[in-house]
Design an enzyme around this catalytic site. Structure first.
Site, mmCIF file in Angstrom:
data_model
loop_
_atom_site.group_PDB
_atom_site.id
_atom_site.type_symbol
_atom_site.label_atom_id
_atom_site.label_comp_id
_atom_site.label_asym_id
_atom_site.label_seq_id
_atom_site.Cartn_x
_atom_site.Cartn_y
_atom_site.Cartn_z
ATOM 1 N N ASP A 63 0.844 -1.188 0.000
ATOM 2 C CA ASP A 63 0.000 0.000 0.000
ATOM 3 C C ASP A 63 0.883 1.243 0.000
ATOM 4 O O ASP A 63 1.658 1.471 0.942
ATOM 5 C CB ASP A 63 -0.915 -0.004 1.234
ATOM 6 C CG ASP A 63 -1.820 1.206 1.282
ATOM 7 O OD1 ASP A 63 -2.705 1.320 0.418
ATOM 8 O OD2 ASP A 63 -1.636 2.048 2.180
ATOM 9 N N THR A 96 -2.528 6.219 -4.313
ATOM 10 C CA THR A 96 -1.360 6.942 -3.803
ATOM 11 C C THR A 96 -0.102 6.593 -4.597
ATOM 12 O O THR A 96 0.725 7.463 -4.871
ATOM 13 C CB THR A 96 -1.145 6.621 -2.313
ATOM 14 O OG1 THR A 96 -1.153 5.199 -2.130
ATOM 15 C CG2 THR A 96 -2.238 7.234 -1.469
ATOM 16 N N THR A 97 0.063 5.327 -4.944
ATOM 17 C CA THR A 97 1.226 4.938 -5.751
ATOM 18 C C THR A 97 1.166 5.586 -7.123
ATOM 19 O O THR A 97 2.173 6.090 -7.644
ATOM 20 C CB THR A 97 1.285 3.406 -5.888
ATOM 21 O OG1 THR A 97 1.340 2.813 -4.587
ATOM 22 C CG2 THR A 97 2.497 2.987 -6.693
ATOM 23 N N ASP A 385 -8.918 0.990 1.626
ATOM 24 C CA ASP A 385 -8.781 1.551 0.272
ATOM 25 C C ASP A 385 -10.055 1.315 -0.532
ATOM 26 O O ASP A 385 -10.557 2.212 -1.222
ATOM 27 C CB ASP A 385 -7.595 0.918 -0.453
ATOM 28 C CG ASP A 385 -6.253 1.389 0.089
ATOM 29 O OD1 ASP A 385 -6.260 2.337 0.903
ATOM 30 O OD2 ASP A 385 -5.226 0.816 -0.288
#
Length: 552
Positions: A63, A96-97, A385
């Site tokens: 994550d 987010t990545t 998420d």
């Protein structure tokens, strides 16, 4: 006045300063290092990271938000990317990545343009034109949908490639049920959904509770362990006497002392009697409950809980219809909530209290199980998420199909748009388009596929079908709509906007002043290697990351 020929210093001798090209290179390189660290976690075939803090606690996750949060990053430019990742997590709950690797690629392309003679203001103007057009394209390729099947697909996509992958169908179904219980029109209050993990058992043992639960037990063991036909009181009022540590009481003899103690006992008994007289048989209090009050409540057969968390109180209100009372004088039968059955249970090694058989619960709870702490923690992060993206879909009603399809389509249309722009801004728009393709390229690389051939095939397929994306399991280009890979429009929108904003902020910096030791010097001739890992220790610039030694 005589001319002064000696130099004048306005900074401390030990201050470090990097100007112009050197500052720009340092900031871009630090951002690229950070992007390279999280890049290998993207997609269903992404790898995990093991993070160890100074206390020896271990976190194993892919994550992006968790990785960036656990790392002890010191370089200011890298911290800016961490900040946009946090914003992405807060606004959407996922992606987010993606936002970090897009920002890293935008900075890389900007550096190439700059070294070829394009001025930074020109690059920034081109990027602004590109992001405005990209969002317009994204809106046009989005689909309206918020039905249950779509939400199920959204949840599955968000959990794919994480610790819950093998049980994603069951977990996605639980999550969609929980969201549909609490949604109010086109709004979802995520705080009304409690996701709680318990170490022990398997992922398949995870369940949605018929009602809600809180992760604490009764205030006293002598109280009832279960209550049928519960009448629930919710209190913010402390059921104890005020602290007398700083008060002064003059007592001249033992009789006065006894009278004082008797008065305290009587006051506490009056508090308990008011609760009993209200007709409640279950009490949840946000503050403390005195032992004397607990004793009287226990004798009356009342199940009481003290120091209940504010989030739990809010969910109890929604589930049972109870009103939160701030003054004990207001506690009457009219403000009590109702539930068919409340009981305390020990699940593996934790005490939980279940509030079930509620008439119309507008709150929900999911109990996550996992064989170890690391597995259950990763499943909990995956569920959080998924909750964010499902809630975003319910609220916006706009989705796109994944597998790199949106990025490829936006890049394709941006290239066509660039032809309408004169001047060097055109180069920046093309660079922006190429940067977005980092997403499908990374998906392919992480799956060990032939990236060049697949990207060429993917671009060609979009001439006929904008939903074509990369199936990393089979290494083929397929229709993502039929394949069921769905993502909220908000994830892509926020990622593109935030990446461009962070990129612009970093590119506008031409002077970096830092206290001695705050930065490690970055060698301008160093570059990232092809493995996506940070360079050798000579790179520096990121400071101590999670207390880990430099990577060799």
């Amino acid at each position: 006045m005589a001319e002064i020929n000696q130099p004048m210093y306005i900074l401390r001798d030990d201050t470090e300063r990097f100007q112009g090209n050197q500052a720009l290179r340092m900031n871009i390189l630090a951002s690229q290092i950070l992007a390279s660290i999280v890049r290998t976690t993207l997609g269903p075939k992404g790898m995990d990271k093991m993070l160890v803090d100074k206390m020896g606690d271990v976190v194993v996750t892919n994550d992006g938000a968790t990785i960036l949060q656990e790392m002890d990053i010191t370089h200011p430019a890298a911290k800016m990317l961490v900040e946009i990742a946090r914003k992405q997590e807060h606004v959407v709950g996922d992606g987010t990545t993606t936002v970090v690797i897009i920002a890293g690629e935008l900075l890389k392309k900007a550096q190439e343009l700059y070294e070829d003679g394009t001025a930074i203001p020109t690059i920034l103007m081109g990027y602004r034109l590109a992001v405005a057009k990209a969002l317009d394209i994204l809106f046009n390729i989005s689909t309206d949908a918020r039905d249950k099947d779509t939400l199920f697909g959204i949840a599955k996509t968000a959990m794919t490639g994480k610790g819950s992958d093998y049980a994603k169908d069951e977990l996605a179904e639980l999550l969609v049920q929980a969201v549909m219980k609490v949604e109010a029109g086109e709004e979802v209050d995520k705080k009304l959904i409690k996701i709680h993990r318990i170490n022990g058992g398997s992922v398949e043992d995870s369940e949605i509770v018929d009602g809600i639960f809180i992760d604490q037990g009764r205030a006293r063991d002598s109280m009832p362990k279960e209550i049928h036909d519960a009448k629930i009181a919710l209190m913010k009022y402390p059921l104890e006497l005020k602290d007398l540590d700083n008060a002064k009481v003059d007592l001249t003899d033992s009789l006065q002392m006894q009278a004082f103690l008797d008065s305290e006992q009587e006051t506490l008994k009056d508090i308990a009697d008011k609760i009993i007289d209200s007709g409640c048989n279950v009490l949840f209090c946000q503050k403390g409950i005195d032992d004397v009050v607990q004793h009287h409540l226990s004798k009356a057969g009342i199940m009481a809980f003290k120091r209940v968390k504010n989030t739990d109180v809010k969910r109890i209100m929604k589930a049972t219809g109870a009103e939160l009372i701030t003054n004990i004088e207001d506690l009457t039968a009219e403000v009590l909530g109702k539930a068919g059955y409340i009981h305390e249970e020990k699940v593996f090694d934790q005490i939980l209290t279940f509030i079930e058989e509620c008439e119309d619960p507008k709150a929900s709870s999911i109990l996550i199980r996992g064989s170890t702490r690391h597995i259950s923690s990763e499943i909990e992060r995956a569920m959080e998420d998924a909750l964010g993206v499902v809630a975003a879909t319910v609220e916006d009603g706009k989705v796109v199909f994944g597998g790199g399809a949106p990025e490829i389509e936006i890049a394709r249309q941006l290239r066509a748009y660039a032809n309408s722009i004169s001047g060097r801004e055109q180069l920046a728009v093309i660079a922006f388009a190429e940067s977005l393709e980092i997403v499908p390229r990374t998906l392919s690389e992480n799956a060990g596929l032939n990236t060049i051939d697949l990207l060429v095939e993917l671009r060609a397929s979009h001439e006929d079908n904008i939903n074509m994306g990369l199936d990393v399991f089979e290494g083929k280009i397929v229709d993502m709509k039929e394949f069921g890979v769905i993502e909220p429009q908000r994830v892509k929108k926020q990622a593109i906007q935030a990446a461009q904003e962070a990129c612009e902020m970093i590119l506008r910096i031409d002077d970096l002043v830092a206290a001695a030791g705050a930065l490690q010097k970055v060698d301008e001739d160093e570059n990232l290697d092809h493995s996506g890992m940070p360079p050798a220790p000579g790179m520096g610039g990121m400071g101590a990351m999670g207390g880990m030694p430099p990577m060799m």
